[in-house]
Write a protein that holds these residues in place. Structure first.
Motif, PDB file in Angstrom:
ATOM      1  N   LEU A 171       0.822  -1.207   0.000  1.00  0.00           N
ATOM      2  CA  LEU A 171       0.000   0.000   0.000  1.00  0.00           C
ATOM      3  C   LEU A 171       0.855   1.256   0.000  1.00  0.00           C
ATOM      4  O   LEU A 171       0.331   2.362   0.053  1.00  0.00           O
ATOM      5  CB  LEU A 171      -0.927   0.002   1.214  1.00  0.00           C
ATOM      6  N   HIS A 191      -4.879   9.498   7.528  1.00  0.00           N
ATOM      7  CA  HIS A 191      -5.106   8.869   6.229  1.00  0.00           C
ATOM      8  C   HIS A 191      -5.812   9.818   5.258  1.00  0.00           C
ATOM      9  O   HIS A 191      -6.682  10.602   5.647  1.00  0.00           O
ATOM     10  CB  HIS A 191      -5.933   7.600   6.398  1.00  0.00           C
ATOM     11  N   SER A 239      -7.788   9.647   1.451  1.00  0.00           N
ATOM     12  CA  SER A 239      -8.393   8.756   0.468  1.00  0.00           C
ATOM     13  C   SER A 239      -7.755   8.955  -0.898  1.00  0.00           C
ATOM     14  O   SER A 239      -7.634  10.081  -1.384  1.00  0.00           O
ATOM     15  CB  SER A 239      -9.896   9.017   0.382  1.00  0.00           C
ATOM     16  N   ASP A 294     -11.221  -0.277   5.364  1.00  0.00           N
ATOM     17  CA  ASP A 294     -10.571  -0.570   4.087  1.00  0.00           C
ATOM     18  C   ASP A 294     -11.506  -1.409   3.223  1.00  0.00           C
ATOM     19  O   ASP A 294     -12.211  -2.291   3.725  1.00  0.00           O
ATOM     20  CB  ASP A 294      -9.267  -1.335   4.318  1.00  0.00           C
ATOM     21  N   ASN A 295     -11.503  -1.139   1.932  1.00  0.00           N
ATOM     22  CA  ASN A 295     -12.399  -1.868   1.033  1.00  0.00           C
ATOM     23  C   ASN A 295     -11.675  -2.301  -0.238  1.00  0.00           C
ATOM     24  O   ASN A 295     -12.263  -2.311  -1.310  1.00  0.00           O
ATOM     25  CB  ASN A 295     -13.624  -1.021   0.681  1.00  0.00           C
ATOM     26  N   HIS A 296     -10.392  -2.653  -0.100  1.00  0.00           N
ATOM     27  CA  HIS A 296      -9.628  -3.050  -1.274  1.00  0.00           C
ATOM     28  C   HIS A 296     -10.209  -4.299  -1.931  1.00  0.00           C
ATOM     29  O   HIS A 296     -10.152  -4.452  -3.145  1.00  0.00           O
ATOM     30  CB  HIS A 296      -8.169  -3.291  -0.883  1.00  0.00           C
ATOM     31  N   ARG A 313      -4.351  -5.647   7.597  1.00  0.00           N
ATOM     32  CA  ARG A 313      -3.403  -4.584   7.247  1.00  0.00           C
ATOM     33  C   ARG A 313      -2.226  -4.632   8.208  1.00  0.00           C
ATOM     34  O   ARG A 313      -2.407  -4.752   9.432  1.00  0.00           O
ATOM     35  CB  ARG A 313      -4.084  -3.216   7.332  1.00  0.00           C
ATOM     36  N   THR A 316      -8.650  -4.261   9.207  1.00  0.00           N
ATOM     37  CA  THR A 316      -9.165  -2.926   8.904  1.00  0.00           C
ATOM     38  C   THR A 316     -10.308  -2.930   7.894  1.00  0.00           C
ATOM     39  O   THR A 316     -10.883  -1.876   7.629  1.00  0.00           O
ATOM     40  CB  THR A 316      -8.027  -2.021   8.400  1.00  0.00           C
ATOM     41  N   ALA A 317     -10.638  -4.099   7.346  1.00  0.00           N
ATOM     42  CA  ALA A 317     -11.861  -4.209   6.543  1.00  0.00           C
ATOM     43  C   ALA A 317     -13.068  -4.478   7.423  1.00  0.00           C
ATOM     44  O   ALA A 317     -14.208  -4.413   6.955  1.00  0.00           O
ATOM     45  CB  ALA A 317     -11.721  -5.326   5.509  1.00  0.00           C
TER      46      ALA A 317
END
Length: 240
Positions: free
Chosen positions: A96, A109, A111, A123-125, A139, A206-207
């Motif tokens: 990342l 952070h 965006s 997080d939504n990767h 993460r 973190t999701a």
């Protein structure tokens, strides 16, 4: 509501580096997305006996665990950190990149999509749906210094949030907007602040757990490197 599951051996060690506060909505603030959730700034020490509330249970998956660790002394910059991370058990971690944040930021952070600060967020990767959310990569983040910084973690996970704000939550894809709606509805949320000193790092889901980082109250800047991966518990050794 499910709190963060934090790996620790000594409750006093967690107590020494943790604080807790409430949250508030921040609207139309320069540099932030339109409406965000941030700590309210009223930081207090954890109440006596409170660390045990965050102890993992027999049902806590590795992917749902928050762990603090110390990196080897040979890890001194982003290049050596990038060489260290693939040795932890996931041969294909997702980088990342790094960040260099000044001191004094309530949240750090930004965006990539908006160029603005999202506040507490998930997080939504992988964009996994509600039912598969626990399968998301954790993460990993390491603070390379020179200053200390904080990991911010909500004590309410995004699946609990979705069950409150959506009737058909089973088919929903959780996102940061759900947390914002939850707070708008005046549902209770607290945020933990865990100090991360130079040479220390963290693993967190973190999701699933809304989070951010902070350099509030720190005079020195701090550089971090972050990755996503599937790591088992204890691969870095316990810090607390």
């Amino acid at each position: 509501m499910h709190p963060a599951a934090i790996a620790f051996r000594d409750p006093a060690a967690l107590h020494a580096r943790a604080e807790i506060a409430g949250v508030r909505r921040l609207t139309l603030a320069p540099g932030y997305e339109t409406t965000v959730v941030v700590p309210d700034g009223a930081w207090a020490r954890l109440p006596d006996g409170h660390p045990e509330r965050f102890a993992p249970t027999a049902f806590t998956r590795d992917s749902g665990l928050v762990e603090l660790f110390r990196v080897p002394r040979t890890v001194a910059d982003l290049d050596s950190l990038a060489a260290f991370v693939p040795t932890l058990g996931d041969p294909t971690p997702v980088t990342l990149g790094g960040a260099d944040d000044p001191g004094g930021l309530a949240v750090t952070h930004v965006s990539a999509e908006s160029g603005l600060r999202p506040g507490l967020h998930v997080d939504n990767h992988q964009n996994l749906p509600y039912a598969a959310r626990e399968k998301a990569r954790r993460r990993l983040c390491v603070n390379l210094g020179p200053g200390s910084r904080y990991l911010l973690l909500a004590d309410t996970d995004i699946k609990s949030v979705c069950r409150t704000v959506h009737e058909r939550y089973e088919s929903h894809h959780p996102r940061t907007a759900d947390l914002r709606l939850y707070v708008t509805l005046r549902r209770p949320v607290h945020v933990l602040r865990l100090r991360i000193d130079p040479g220390e790092g963290w693993l967190a889901p973190t999701a699933v757990l809304p989070y951010d980082e902070s350099t509030e109250g720190q005079e020195l800047p701090s550089v971090t490197g972050s990755w996503l991966g599937h790591w088992g518990r204890g691969v870095c050794g316990a810090l607390i």
